[in-house]
Write a protein that holds these residues in place. Structure first.
Motif, short mmCIF file in Angstrom:
data_model
loop_
_atom_site.label_atom_id
_atom_site.label_comp_id
_atom_site.label_asym_id
_atom_site.label_seq_id
_atom_site.Cartn_x
_atom_site.Cartn_y
_atom_site.Cartn_z
N MET A 54 16.05 -1.42 13.54
CA MET A 54 17.24 -0.34 14.05
C MET A 54 17.46 -0.75 15.68
O MET A 54 18.61 -0.52 15.81
N SER A 55 16.73 -1.07 16.31
CA SER A 55 16.92 -1.45 17.60
C SER A 55 17.95 -2.74 17.84
O SER A 55 18.79 -2.73 18.57
N MET A 56 17.47 -3.63 16.84
CA MET A 56 18.62 -4.75 17.07
C MET A 56 20.00 -4.56 16.44
O MET A 56 20.90 -4.90 17.21
N LEU A 57 20.15 -3.81 15.58
CA LEU A 57 21.40 -3.20 15.11
C LEU A 57 22.08 -2.28 16.21
O LEU A 57 23.23 -2.52 16.37
N ALA A 59 21.76 -2.35 19.41
CA ALA A 59 21.97 -3.25 20.41
C ALA A 59 23.15 -4.16 20.14
O ALA A 59 23.96 -4.38 21.07
N THR A 60 23.25 -4.50 18.86
CA THR A 60 24.38 -5.08 18.33
C THR A 60 25.68 -4.55 18.03
O THR A 60 26.98 -4.78 18.28
N LEU A 61 25.46 -3.16 17.34
CA LEU A 61 26.62 -2.71 16.72
C LEU A 61 26.81 -0.97 17.40
O LEU A 61 27.96 -0.47 17.11
N GLY A 62 26.08 -0.87 18.14
CA GLY A 62 26.01 0.78 19.00
C GLY A 62 25.34 1.64 17.87
O GLY A 62 24.96 1.25 16.62
N SER A 63 24.97 2.78 18.41
CA SER A 63 24.07 3.63 17.83
C SER A 63 24.43 4.28 16.45
O SER A 63 23.83 4.30 15.36
N ARG A 65 26.87 3.29 14.60
CA ARG A 65 27.61 2.07 13.51
C ARG A 65 25.98 1.48 12.93
O ARG A 65 25.92 1.24 11.77
N ALA A 66 24.95 1.61 13.72
CA ALA A 66 23.64 0.98 13.15
C ALA A 66 23.20 1.68 12.16
O ALA A 66 22.54 1.43 11.20
N LYS A 67 23.12 3.21 12.66
CA LYS A 67 22.79 4.23 11.83
C LYS A 67 23.49 4.24 10.35
O LYS A 67 22.76 4.35 9.30
N ASP A 68 24.62 4.07 10.27
CA ASP A 68 25.46 4.03 9.17
C ASP A 68 25.26 2.72 8.27
O ASP A 68 25.65 2.40 7.08
N SER A 69 24.97 1.53 8.86
CA SER A 69 24.76 0.04 8.49
C SER A 69 23.50 -0.16 7.76
O SER A 69 23.48 -0.80 6.72
N TRP A 70 22.69 0.45 8.49
CA TRP A 70 21.27 -0.07 7.90
C TRP A 70 20.74 0.74 6.37
O TRP A 70 21.12 1.73 6.35
N LEU A 71 20.15 -0.25 5.54
CA LEU A 71 19.88 0.20 4.21
C LEU A 71 18.47 0.52 3.96
O LEU A 71 17.71 1.16 3.14
N HIS A 72 17.78 -1.06 4.42
CA HIS A 72 16.27 -1.08 4.01
C HIS A 72 15.81 -2.09 5.06
O HIS A 72 16.06 -2.96 5.57
N SER A 73 14.39 -1.79 5.28
CA SER A 73 13.42 -2.54 6.04
C SER A 73 12.54 -3.25 5.20
O SER A 73 11.75 -2.36 4.42
N TYR A 74 12.12 -4.68 5.38
CA TYR A 74 11.17 -4.87 4.69
C TYR A 74 9.78 -5.01 5.49
O TYR A 74 9.99 -5.42 6.70
N LYS A 75 8.86 -4.30 4.98
CA LYS A 75 7.62 -4.15 5.88
C LYS A 75 6.41 -4.86 5.52
O LYS A 75 5.26 -4.85 6.19
N ARG A 76 6.19 -5.22 4.28
CA ARG A 76 5.12 -5.85 3.76
C ARG A 76 5.03 -7.29 3.73
O ARG A 76 4.06 -7.98 4.30
N GLU A 88 32.25 -10.28 10.99
CA GLU A 88 32.02 -10.40 12.61
C GLU A 88 30.51 -9.85 13.02
O GLU A 88 29.98 -10.45 13.80
N GLU A 89 30.25 -8.88 12.21
CA GLU A 89 29.09 -8.29 12.91
C GLU A 89 27.87 -9.15 12.29
O GLU A 89 26.77 -9.31 12.96
N LYS A 90 28.07 -9.62 10.92
CA LYS A 90 27.18 -10.74 10.25
C LYS A 90 26.84 -11.99 11.28
O LYS A 90 25.82 -12.24 11.68
#
Length: 176
Positions: A54-57, A59-63, A65-76, A88-90
């Motif tokens: 989320m921090s990476m998103l 810093a790149t997209l703004g708060s 837009r990052a919240k709307d963009s993020w879907l899932h984090s792989y944790k394991r 462009e964001e990609k």
């Protein structure tokens, strides 16, 4: 003083062209696709995957837009996340330190014995003779062994270097 008149057909044409320019500019920036952002091995020790991603998103997209963009984090198993991004964001995220690769998230149909088809390779490509010596393992997904997808018609015996065994039971029999 003479005034020039613009014909109505020219006004319509100019309006349509102007509208198309606006739509095409807006359309390209909001055309989002789902991407997997792969960042390599999972870091050792204490690590909050979602927080880092989320921090990476942000810093790149703004708060927002990052919240709307993020879907899932792989944790394991590895370090990465899934997000809805424009082209462009990609490209911005792909250029960041720590990002190994970004690829489109696509849904694949599960197959069992036709790995070549599952991977999406064309059937008419010239194949190496060594590929017949490759054994692909089976993932236990609660399968039904008598399913037609396990039909071994047309397959030769397992490669001689294969050291596996079949543990048959009263519920099913082994195939090749």
């Amino acid at each position: 003083m003479e005034t020039s008149k613009i014909s109505p057909s020219w006004l319509v044409l100019i309006t349509v062209l102007f509208s198309l320019v606006i739509v095409s500019c807006n359309g390209s920036s909001t055309d989002q696709k789902v991407y997997v952002v792969y960042m390599g091995d999972r870091p050792k020790g204490e690590f909050s995957a979602t927080s880092q991603h989320m921090s990476m998103l942000q810093a790149t997209l703004g708060s927002q837009r990052a919240k709307d963009s993020w879907l899932h984090s792989y944790k394991r198993s590895f370090n990465g996340f899934v997000a809805k991004l424009t082209e462009e964001e990609k490209n911005k995220i792909a250029s960041l330190d720590g990002v190994v690769s970004i690829f489109r998230s696509t849904k694949k149909q599960l197959h069992t014995t036709r790995s070549w088809d599952f991977l999406g390779f064309p059937l008419n490509v010239q194949r190496a003779t060594t590929e017949s010596d490759v054994v692909i393992g089976m993932l236990d997904t609660g399968i039904w062994p008598e399913s037609a997808s396990f039909n071994d018609t047309g397959y030769g015996p397992p490669p001689s270097k294969w050291k596996g065994s079949c543990q048959s039971s009263s519920n099913f029999s082994c195939n090749k």
